[in-house]
Design an enzyme around this catalytic site. Structure first.
Site, short mmCIF file in Angstrom:
data_model
loop_
_atom_site.label_atom_id
_atom_site.label_comp_id
_atom_site.label_asym_id
_atom_site.label_seq_id
_atom_site.Cartn_x
_atom_site.Cartn_y
_atom_site.Cartn_z
N LYS A 107 0.73 -1.23 -0.05
CA LYS A 107 0.27 -0.04 0.23
C LYS A 107 1.13 1.12 -0.37
O LYS A 107 2.12 0.99 0.87
CB LYS A 107 -0.87 0.05 1.01
CG LYS A 107 -0.40 -0.15 2.21
CD LYS A 107 -0.64 -0.72 3.75
CE LYS A 107 -0.51 -0.60 5.35
NZ LYS A 107 -0.97 -0.82 5.96
N TYR A 133 15.88 30.55 7.00
CA TYR A 133 14.26 31.27 7.56
C TYR A 133 15.07 31.36 8.66
O TYR A 133 15.16 30.40 9.49
CB TYR A 133 13.24 30.22 6.95
CG TYR A 133 12.68 30.26 5.33
CD1 TYR A 133 12.34 31.34 5.02
CD2 TYR A 133 12.64 29.03 5.36
CE1 TYR A 133 11.87 31.96 3.92
CE2 TYR A 133 11.90 29.61 3.93
CZ TYR A 133 11.56 30.50 3.32
OH TYR A 133 11.65 31.00 1.60
C1 LIG Z 1 -0.45 -1.87 6.63
C2 LIG Z 1 -0.91 -2.76 6.96
C3 LIG Z 1 -0.01 -4.51 7.35
C4 LIG Z 1 1.46 -4.19 7.34
O1 LIG Z 1 1.97 -4.08 8.31
P1 LIG Z 1 3.06 -3.38 9.00
O2 LIG Z 1 3.78 -3.04 10.33
O3 LIG Z 1 4.22 -2.76 7.90
O4 LIG Z 1 4.48 -4.88 8.95
C5 LIG Z 1 -0.38 -5.97 7.38
N1 LIG Z 1 -1.86 -6.11 7.21
C6 LIG Z 1 -1.85 -4.38 7.66
C7 LIG Z 1 -3.95 -5.15 7.60
C8 LIG Z 1 -2.19 -3.57 6.91
O5 LIG Z 1 -2.81 -2.43 6.94
#
Ligand SMILES: *Cc1c(COP(=O)(O)O)cnc(C)c1O
Length: 345
Positions: A39, A249
């Site tokens: 994702k 800045y």
């Molecule tokens: C993002 C996510 C993962 C991966 O989690 P990590 O902590 O990055 O390994 C796994 N399962 C779900 C449902 C997620 O949303």
């Protein structure tokens, strides 16, 4: 098309390390196979750079959050290998799932009804065992709308896997309790950190994200997970400062003496947030402290240790995630996902 000149900031992606991390997490998953959370454009590193490597390493199960993330993945993997964690919340999304063949993760009774009404078919089911985010409550598992689903992977998600919290065992127990209450082909509970909690958490499929990309959510991963992403920037300009002159800045840095400084071509618009103030870039072993505030497109560094560096030379931001997170008080997850689009990956 007129070709643009090469970018002056690069995010080097160590594909070897990415593949090695997936294989390590797959091995640490014991009898279960590891999938991959891809994702947010592979946590900011780029689907087109990471997914082919993960496929080559042997990964077959890919998780995204949004329906908009399906199309870029379809260039690399089959639709059936893609699970969409947010599930379908309206007919347009349910239809899109069916048209593409990507598998929805059903997260509520409402979504279960919608999926069945719009034609049903294979899906995954998320049950909420205690994170109270998305997922069907444990007590809702007997609902006819849930029982009517054709569930491939029954899953839940851990809230505190990166800590030694009693919550982990509570969630595990809650998840185990409902496994017999609804028919499914496979079960999945562990994210990256959950893999290190031991065999009881592995079930059939694990879902690492962070650790694939070099994150170290628990010390068990310290020696076996490799850094994947290396931000680098070139020096746009070298400047000579006189004692008393200020940088950036709000003039928060004042030169105590004559100084030679470099202006780097990246800033907070690229995800190098102001919380990096006080940290340093590096050139080989040479340390180049950041002077003053990080700007949107520029960061000024002290070149005292590296008098030979000149305009056009490249310097690197130390981005080993557990250290970088400590340095900036930004989480390892955020340090990856904020990296912007101007980096040439
Ligand atoms: C993002 C996510 C993962 C991966 O989690 P990590 O902590 O990055 O390994 C796994 N399962 C779900 C449902 C997620 O949303």
């Amino acid at each position: 098309m007129i070709e643009a000149p090469p970018a002056t900031l690069r995010l080097a992606i160590d594909r070897e390390a990415l593949a090695a991390n997936w294989r390590m997490l797959d091995a640490m998953s014991g009898g279960a196979r590891a999938g991959a959370a891809v994702k947010a454009d592979c946590y900011g590193l780029g689907v087109e750079h990471c997914v082919p490597t993960l496929v080559e390493a042997g990964c077959r199960d890919f998780f995204v959050a949004h329906w908009s993330e399906v199309a870029p993945l379809l260039e690399h993997v089959r639709a059936k290998q893609i699970a969409v964690l947010h599930g379908p919340i309206n007919r347009a999304e349910a239809n899109y799932a069916r048209q593409t063949g990507a598998i929805p993760v059903i997260d509520s009774i409402m979504q279960a009804k919608l999926w069945t009404e719009t034609g049903g078919g294979p899906c995954h089911l998320m049950v909420d065992s205690g994170i109270n985010r998305l997922g069907v409550a444990l007590h809702e598992i007997g609902d006819p709308a849930i029982q009517a689903l054709n569930i491939q992977v029954l899953m839940s998600h851990l809230a505190c896997a990166d800590e030694d919290s009693p919550k982990n065992e509570q969630q595990l127990a809650g998840f185990r309790d409902i496994l017999g209450a609804v028919s499914h082909r496979e079960a999945s509970l562990a994210n990256s950190a959950g893999i290190a909690l031991g065999g009881a958490y592995h079930f059939d499929l694990t879902r690492p994200g962070l650790a694939l990309y070099g994150g170290v959510p628990r010390t068990e991963f310290t020696d076996c997970i490799r850094q994947v992403a290396y931000p680098r920037a070139s020096i746009l300009q070298v400047r000579a400062l006189e004692a008393g002159q200020t940088v950036g800045y709000n003039a928060t840095f004042t030169a105590p003496a004559k100084m030679r400084v470099g202006v780097l071509s990246l800033g907070y618009a690229d995800g190098i947030l102001r919380s990096w103030g006080g940290a340093a870039f590096q050139s080989g072993e040479k340390v180049l402290p950041i002077l003053g505030k990080v700007s949107m497109d520029m960061i000024v560094v002290d070149l005292a240790e590296a008098p030979n560096l000149a305009e056009g030379d490249w310097v690197e931001l130390p981005y080993y995630l557990p250290y970088a997170a400590r340095q900036t008080s930004v989480s390892q997850y955020e340090l990856l996902t904020v990296l912007g689009h101007r980096f040439q990956r």
